[in-house]
Enzyme design. Structure first.
Site, PDB file in Angstrom:
ATOM      1  N   TYR A   1      62.859 -19.028  94.481  1.00 27.23           N
ATOM      2  CA  TYR A   1      63.395 -19.255  95.815  1.00 27.23           C
ATOM      3  C   TYR A   1      62.278 -19.229  96.860  1.00 27.23           C
ATOM      4  CZ  TYR A   1      68.323 -18.575  94.451  1.00 27.23           C
ATOM      5  OH  TYR A   1      69.581 -18.704  93.900  1.00 27.23           O
TER       6      TYR A   1
ATOM      7  N   ARG B   1      68.025 -12.809 100.520  1.00 30.88           N
ATOM      8  CA  ARG B   1      68.243 -12.728 101.961  1.00 30.88           C
ATOM      9  C   ARG B   1      68.146 -11.287 102.468  1.00 30.88           C
ATOM     10  NH1 ARG B   1      73.825 -15.350 102.765  1.00 30.88           N
ATOM     11  NH2 ARG B   1      73.469 -14.618 104.895  1.00 30.88           N
TER      12      ARG B   1
ATOM     13  N   ASP C   1      74.878 -19.268  98.074  1.00 32.64           N
ATOM     14  CA  ASP C   1      75.845 -18.904  99.111  1.00 32.64           C
ATOM     15  C   ASP C   1      76.061 -20.045 100.105  1.00 32.64           C
ATOM     16  OD1 ASP C   1      76.215 -16.377  98.090  1.00 32.64           O
ATOM     17  OD2 ASP C   1      74.842 -15.394  99.487  1.00 32.64           O
TER      18      ASP C   1
ATOM     19  N   ARG D   1      74.993 -19.528  91.670  1.00 24.25           N
ATOM     20  CA  ARG D   1      75.920 -19.746  92.781  1.00 24.25           C
ATOM     21  C   ARG D   1      75.218 -19.481  94.102  1.00 24.25           C
ATOM     22  NH1 ARG D   1      80.738 -15.952  90.243  1.00 24.25           N
ATOM     23  NH2 ARG D   1      81.054 -17.121  88.296  1.00 24.25           N
TER      24      ARG D   1
END
Length: 257
Positions: free
Chosen positions: A110, A196, A51, A49
């Site tokens: 990522y 993040r 963001d 999921r």
């Protein structure tokens, strides 16, 4: 029959991957296109999921249907015509009904992109951050990060998980040129908001406002309130989702856009 979808999307206009009550999501947009094209309600499960505002160069999802699909290049092309321009399907292929987009995945990779110069063509796609960062120091912090497995300090406080352990494969910063700085990180799983928050904390290190000792103390504290603030969503990309070879065997012979 179960099918995997390989897709990418620009997350700027979406309230994340998962269906939301207060905004349009990538999931609900994809489901609407599949339902329209196939003629029966389709529900998809993603590998993870992302963001609101986060992008995906490679994302996978699966869906189930009673009858086999007649997969052709034209079929996928027609789906892409239904979808908005910021979502693209790259391939659809059959898998075993035991294969699961989320639970069969063995890794996620990522990248986070920071630019020093404002770029009119990169709005919403990178984090514009002017101060010059000490990349060597940030890479020393990465080596500390790789020595740990519990990342509760970098997880959103209301994350609904049973544990905070992740196995990192790599984490490092790369200066692409004088303008672009990229953070690379790969693990078997990620916590909600983890990348993040790591980036936001390491930016503090890069500005030499946080010591490496303090960084390790933050990891060991297992407390989100002691870490730095999360970096903006627009610089984050899911770039690769890894699966066992047997899950992907039909991908090579499947139809692509």
């Amino acid at each position: 029959m179960r099918y995997f979808i390989e897709l990418s999307y620009r997350g700027t206009e979406y309230h994340g991957w998962q269906t939301q009550a207060n905004g349009v999501s990538v999931q609900v947009t994809l489901e609407a296109a599949l339902t329209q094209r196939i003629g029966t309600p389709i529900y998809v499960m993603g590998s993870g999921r992302t963001d609101a505002g986060v992008h995906a160069r490679q994302q996978f999802a699966h869906f189930d249907i009673d009858e086999p699909l007649n997969l052709t290049d034209t079929f996928i092309y027609s789906l892409n015509c239904i979808l908005p321009s910021d979502i693209a399907i790259h391939a659809i292929f059959p898998v075993s009904d035991k294969d699961h987009a989320r639970f069969s995945a063995v890794s996620r990779y990522y990248q986070y992109h920071i630019t020093r110069q404002k770029n009119a063509f990169q709005t919403g796609l990178t984090y514009h951050f002017r101060p010059l960062l000490n990349v060597a120091l940030m890479n020393e912090a990465c080596q500390i990060l790789l020595q740990h497995t519990n990342f509760q300090s970098f997880s959103k406080a209301r994350a609904n998980v049973t544990h905070f352990h992740c196995r990192l494969d790599f984490a490092y910063w790369e200066r692409i040129n004088d303008d672009l700085l990229t953070f690379h990180i790969k693990a078997n799983r990620f916590l909600w908001g983890m990348v993040r928050t790591i980036v936001g904390t390491m930016v503090e290190i890069g500005q030499e406002r946080m010591s490496l000792d303090r960084f390790e103390q933050i990891i060991l504290a297992r407390d989100r309130t002691v870490a730095g603030r999360a970096a903006p969503a627009n610089g984050l990309y899911l770039v690769e989702v890894g699966y066992p070879a047997e899950v992907m065997v039909a991908r090579g012979s499947g139809h692509k856009a």
